[in-house]
Design a protein around this motif. Structure first.
Motif, PDB file in Angstrom:
ATOM      1  N   ARG A  15       0.869  -1.181   0.000  1.00  0.00           N
ATOM      2  CA  ARG A  15       0.000   0.000   0.000  1.00  0.00           C
ATOM      3  C   ARG A  15       0.900   1.223   0.000  1.00  0.00           C
ATOM      4  O   ARG A  15       1.603   1.480   0.962  1.00  0.00           O
ATOM      5  N   TYR A  60       1.531   5.445  -1.138  1.00  0.00           N
ATOM      6  CA  TYR A  60       0.923   6.740  -1.432  1.00  0.00           C
ATOM      7  C   TYR A  60       1.208   7.145  -2.872  1.00  0.00           C
ATOM      8  O   TYR A  60       2.365   7.158  -3.313  1.00  0.00           O
ATOM      9  N   ARG A  70      -4.146  11.124  -4.881  1.00  0.00           N
ATOM     10  CA  ARG A  70      -4.378  11.367  -3.449  1.00  0.00           C
ATOM     11  C   ARG A  70      -4.910  10.128  -2.743  1.00  0.00           C
ATOM     12  O   ARG A  70      -5.865  10.170  -1.975  1.00  0.00           O
ATOM     13  N   ARG A  71      -4.276   8.999  -3.024  1.00  0.00           N
ATOM     14  CA  ARG A  71      -4.686   7.729  -2.428  1.00  0.00           C
ATOM     15  C   ARG A  71      -3.452   6.927  -2.013  1.00  0.00           C
ATOM     16  O   ARG A  71      -2.389   7.044  -2.617  1.00  0.00           O
ATOM     17  N   GLU A  72      -3.621   6.113  -0.991  1.00  0.00           N
ATOM     18  CA  GLU A  72      -2.686   5.044  -0.702  1.00  0.00           C
ATOM     19  C   GLU A  72      -3.241   3.802  -1.397  1.00  0.00           C
ATOM     20  O   GLU A  72      -4.247   3.240  -0.971  1.00  0.00           O
ATOM     21  N   CYS A  73      -2.607   3.425  -2.473  1.00  0.00           N
ATOM     22  CA  CYS A  73      -3.149   2.386  -3.352  1.00  0.00           C
ATOM     23  C   CYS A  73      -2.530   1.029  -3.044  1.00  0.00           C
ATOM     24  O   CYS A  73      -1.306   0.906  -2.884  1.00  0.00           O
ATOM     25  N   SER A 114     -13.203  -0.946  -5.316  1.00  0.00           N
ATOM     26  CA  SER A 114     -12.521  -0.403  -4.144  1.00  0.00           C
ATOM     27  C   SER A 114     -11.008  -0.345  -4.296  1.00  0.00           C
ATOM     28  O   SER A 114     -10.325   0.215  -3.442  1.00  0.00           O
ATOM     29  N   SER A 124      -5.531   0.438  -8.849  1.00  0.00           N
ATOM     30  CA  SER A 124      -4.206   0.434  -9.472  1.00  0.00           C
ATOM     31  C   SER A 124      -4.249  -0.384 -10.756  1.00  0.00           C
ATOM     32  O   SER A 124      -4.681  -1.538 -10.749  1.00  0.00           O
TER      33      SER A 124
END
Length: 208
Positions: free
Chosen positions: A64, A66, A71-74, A169, A172
């Motif tokens: 996970r 950033y 603007r996400r922790e993918c 949800s 990536s």
């Protein structure tokens, strides 16, 4: 067989609009024929590899990380740029698996190749399947920095990943493409896999 067609339209002018740390933004004037000259701005990229590391329990290793533009922790598989001149794609994948997952693999296959955003970037991505895994000894592990320093790693069942993709949800592209290709490979008895050194129709990169 369905196949993309190589098409090199003449570039009548090309400039670097922005020179970045990892990639450039190029501005090309392209001749489409019939007196149609258009301007196309795009990311001139090095290309990348990603690794679906599969253990004997049917789980894949995800990190996970950033990702500032979204603007996400993918959640995504270990991945990295093909930015070392002379390094083969599978060697780049082995390097990234070592650095981001503290793993080495004895078996490598190609799962899928794709273009990240062909309308705006030259980034080509190859996703490998890594199996027969073993941990990197503690004293040989990579020291992670920047966004990688705080990233979490986790083994996740493939079925759980597919459920997350269906639910929207996770987003990536390496995870979506890699997990779907892995499921197809699994259902086919691994017949869809290609050798690790298979030809790659990678777009021209910053290193070319």
């Amino acid at each position: 067989m369905l196949e993309d067609v190589q098409a090199d339209r003449p570039v009548v002018a090309s400039t670097v609009a922005f020179a970045g740390k990892v990639w450039d933004v190029r501005s090309d004037r392209v001749d489409l024929g019939d007196q149609r000259i258009v301007q196309r701005d795009y990311l001139h990229h090095t290309g990348a590899v990603a690794i679906i590391a599969l253990n004997e329990d049917g789980e894949i290793y995800l990190v996970r990380q950033y990702r500032h533009p979204v603007r996400r922790e993918c959640w995504e598989p270990p991945a990295g740029l093909t930015d070392v001149r002379g390094e083969s794609p599978v060697d780049a994948a082995a390097r990234e698996l070592h650095e981001e997952a503290d793993l080495v693999a004895a078996r490598w296959d190609v799962l899928v190749d794709f273009y990240a955003t062909p309308g705006g970037s030259s980034e080509g991505i190859r996703v490998f399947l890594a199996r027969d895994l073993s941990p990197v000894p503690e004293h040989e592990r990579h020291v992670r920095e920047d966004e990688e320093r705080d990233m979490e790693g986790r083994w996740v069942a493939l079925d759980q990943v597919l459920e997350a993709i269906d639910a929207g949800s996770v987003g990536s592209p390496t995870l979506v493409a890699g997990a779907l290709a892995l499921e197809r490979a699994r259902r086919s008895g691994w017949s869809t896999l290609r050798p690790a050194g298979s030809p790659w129709r990678k777009p021209p990169s910053l290193l070319d």
